[in-house]
Design a protein around this motif. Structure first.
Motif, PDB file in Angstrom:
ATOM      1  N   GLU A  75       0.821  -1.230   0.000  1.00 60.18           N
ATOM      2  CA  GLU A  75       0.000   0.000   0.000  1.00 60.18           C
ATOM      3  C   GLU A  75       0.846   1.267   0.000  1.00 60.18           C
ATOM      4  O   GLU A  75       0.350   2.344  -0.295  1.00 60.18           O
ATOM      5  N   ASN A  76       2.140   1.169   0.312  1.00 59.09           N
ATOM      6  CA  ASN A  76       3.014   2.345   0.338  1.00 59.09           C
ATOM      7  C   ASN A  76       3.765   2.576  -0.963  1.00 59.09           C
ATOM      8  O   ASN A  76       4.546   3.521  -1.062  1.00 59.09           O
ATOM      9  N   ILE A  77       3.526   1.735  -1.954  1.00 63.23           N
ATOM     10  CA  ILE A  77       4.218   1.901  -3.231  1.00 63.23           C
ATOM     11  C   ILE A  77       3.839   3.235  -3.858  1.00 63.23           C
ATOM     12  O   ILE A  77       2.706   3.699  -3.732  1.00 63.23           O
ATOM     13  N   LYS A  78       4.802   3.865  -4.516  1.00 65.17           N
ATOM     14  CA  LYS A  78       4.529   5.118  -5.234  1.00 65.17           C
ATOM     15  C   LYS A  78       4.349   4.785  -6.709  1.00 65.17           C
ATOM     16  O   LYS A  78       5.199   4.145  -7.317  1.00 65.17           O
ATOM     17  N   ILE A  79       3.230   5.229  -7.253  1.00 64.52           N
ATOM     18  CA  ILE A  79       2.940   5.056  -8.673  1.00 64.52           C
ATOM     19  C   ILE A  79       3.015   6.444  -9.301  1.00 64.52           C
ATOM     20  O   ILE A  79       2.286   7.350  -8.904  1.00 64.52           O
ATOM     21  N   ILE A  80       3.910   6.601 -10.264  1.00 65.33           N
ATOM     22  CA  ILE A  80       4.126   7.906 -10.897  1.00 65.33           C
ATOM     23  C   ILE A  80       3.707   7.820 -12.351  1.00 65.33           C
ATOM     24  O   ILE A  80       4.194   6.972 -13.100  1.00 65.33           O
ATOM     25  N   GLY A  81       2.799   8.693 -12.746  1.00 68.70           N
ATOM     26  CA  GLY A  81       2.344   8.750 -14.128  1.00 68.70           C
ATOM     27  C   GLY A  81       3.170   9.751 -14.915  1.00 68.70           C
ATOM     28  O   GLY A  81       3.456  10.847 -14.433  1.00 68.70           O
ATOM     29  N   VAL A  82       3.581   9.354 -16.118  1.00 65.96           N
ATOM     30  CA  VAL A  82       4.363  10.228 -16.999  1.00 65.96           C
ATOM     31  C   VAL A  82       3.693  10.295 -18.361  1.00 65.96           C
ATOM     32  O   VAL A  82       2.910   9.431 -18.731  1.00 65.96           O
ATOM     33  N   GLU A  83       4.036  11.353 -19.095  1.00 66.42           N
ATOM     34  CA  GLU A  83       3.477  11.537 -20.424  1.00 66.42           C
ATOM     35  C   GLU A  83       4.434  12.361 -21.278  1.00 66.42           C
ATOM     36  O   GLU A  83       5.285  13.075 -20.734  1.00 66.42           O
ATOM     37  N   PRO A  84       4.320  12.277 -22.587  1.00 68.21           N
ATOM     38  CA  PRO A  84       5.192  13.076 -23.468  1.00 68.21           C
ATOM     39  C   PRO A  84       4.885  14.566 -23.306  1.00 68.21           C
ATOM     40  O   PRO A  84       3.742  14.958 -23.074  1.00 68.21           O
ATOM     41  N   THR A  85       5.905  15.373 -23.479  1.00 66.44           N
ATOM     42  CA  THR A  85       5.764  16.818 -23.332  1.00 66.44           C
ATOM     43  C   THR A  85       4.712  17.407 -24.258  1.00 66.44           C
ATOM     44  O   THR A  85       3.880  18.204 -23.845  1.00 66.44           O
ATOM     45  N   HIS A  86       4.713  17.020 -25.517  1.00 64.57           N
ATOM     46  CA  HIS A  86       3.796  17.630 -26.485  1.00 64.57           C
ATOM     47  C   HIS A  86       2.560  16.795 -26.782  1.00 64.57           C
ATOM     48  O   HIS A  86       1.835  17.057 -27.731  1.00 64.57           O
ATOM     49  N   ALA A  87       2.319  15.791 -25.953  1.00 62.16           N
ATOM     50  CA  ALA A  87       1.115  14.971 -26.115  1.00 62.16           C
ATOM     51  C   ALA A  87       0.523  14.674 -24.742  1.00 62.16           C
ATOM     52  O   ALA A  87       0.082  13.571 -24.465  1.00 62.16           O
ATOM     53  N   ASN A  88       0.506  15.694 -23.902  1.00 65.24           N
ATOM     54  CA  ASN A  88       0.033  15.493 -22.523  1.00 65.24           C
ATOM     55  C   ASN A  88      -1.482  15.395 -22.473  1.00 65.24           C
ATOM     56  O   ASN A  88      -2.191  16.120 -23.119  1.00 65.24           O
ATOM     57  N   SER A  89      -1.928  14.450 -21.653  1.00 61.82           N
ATOM     58  CA  SER A  89      -3.372  14.251 -21.498  1.00 61.82           C
ATOM     59  C   SER A  89      -3.817  14.479 -20.059  1.00 61.82           C
ATOM     60  O   SER A  89      -4.990  14.364 -19.761  1.00 61.82           O
ATOM     61  N   LEU A  90      -2.885  14.767 -19.168  1.00 65.15           N
ATOM     62  CA  LEU A  90      -3.213  14.898 -17.740  1.00 65.15           C
ATOM     63  C   LEU A  90      -3.523  16.326 -17.306  1.00 65.15           C
ATOM     64  O   LEU A  90      -3.818  16.539 -16.147  1.00 65.15           O
ATOM     65  N   GLU A  91      -3.439  17.284 -18.192  1.00 65.65           N
ATOM     66  CA  GLU A  91      -3.684  18.669 -17.792  1.00 65.65           C
ATOM     67  C   GLU A  91      -5.112  18.904 -17.378  1.00 65.65           C
ATOM     68  O   GLU A  91      -6.058  18.413 -17.841  1.00 65.65           O
TER      69      GLU A  91
END
Length: 80
Positions: A64-80
Motif C-alpha cells: 500500500e506504500n508503493i509510489k505510482i508515478i504517471g508520466v506523459e510526453p511533453t507535447h502529447a500530454n493528457s493529464l492537464e
C-alpha cells in the motif's frame, strides 16, 4: 459520441480505458511485475488511464506504500 459506430452496426462498444474489465486486464501487468519483485516506485505512461489504474490496483494490494508515478510526453500530454 462513444459507441456511435457500435450502435449503428449493432455491435458492443468496449471502452479502451474507462471500463473496469479493461482495468482488471491491465492489472495483469502488475501481476507480472510482482513475479520479479515488489518495487517501491513504478513509473507508468499515462494516456487514458487504464494502464496506470490496473497496475496501481494490483500493486497497491501487495504494497500500500508503493509510489505510482504517471508520466506523459511533453507535447502529447493528457493529464492537464
Amino acid at each position: 459520441m462513444h459507441g456511435n459506430f457500435s450502435n449503428i452496426n449493432n455491435k458492443t462498444f468496449i471502452h479502451p480505458f474507462d471500463d473496469l474489465d479493461v482495468i482488471d486486464g491491465q492489472a495483469t501487468i502488475g501481476y507480472e511485475l510482482a513475479l520479479e519483485c515488489i518495487p517501491d516506485i513504478i513509473i507508468v505512461p499515462c494516456g487514458g488511464g487504464g494502464l496506470i489504474s490496473g497496475i496501481s490496483k494490483y500493486m497497491k494490494m501487495l504494497n500500500e506504500n508503493i509510489k505510482i508515478i504517471g508520466v506523459e510526453p511533453t507535447h502529447a500530454n493528457s493529464l492537464e
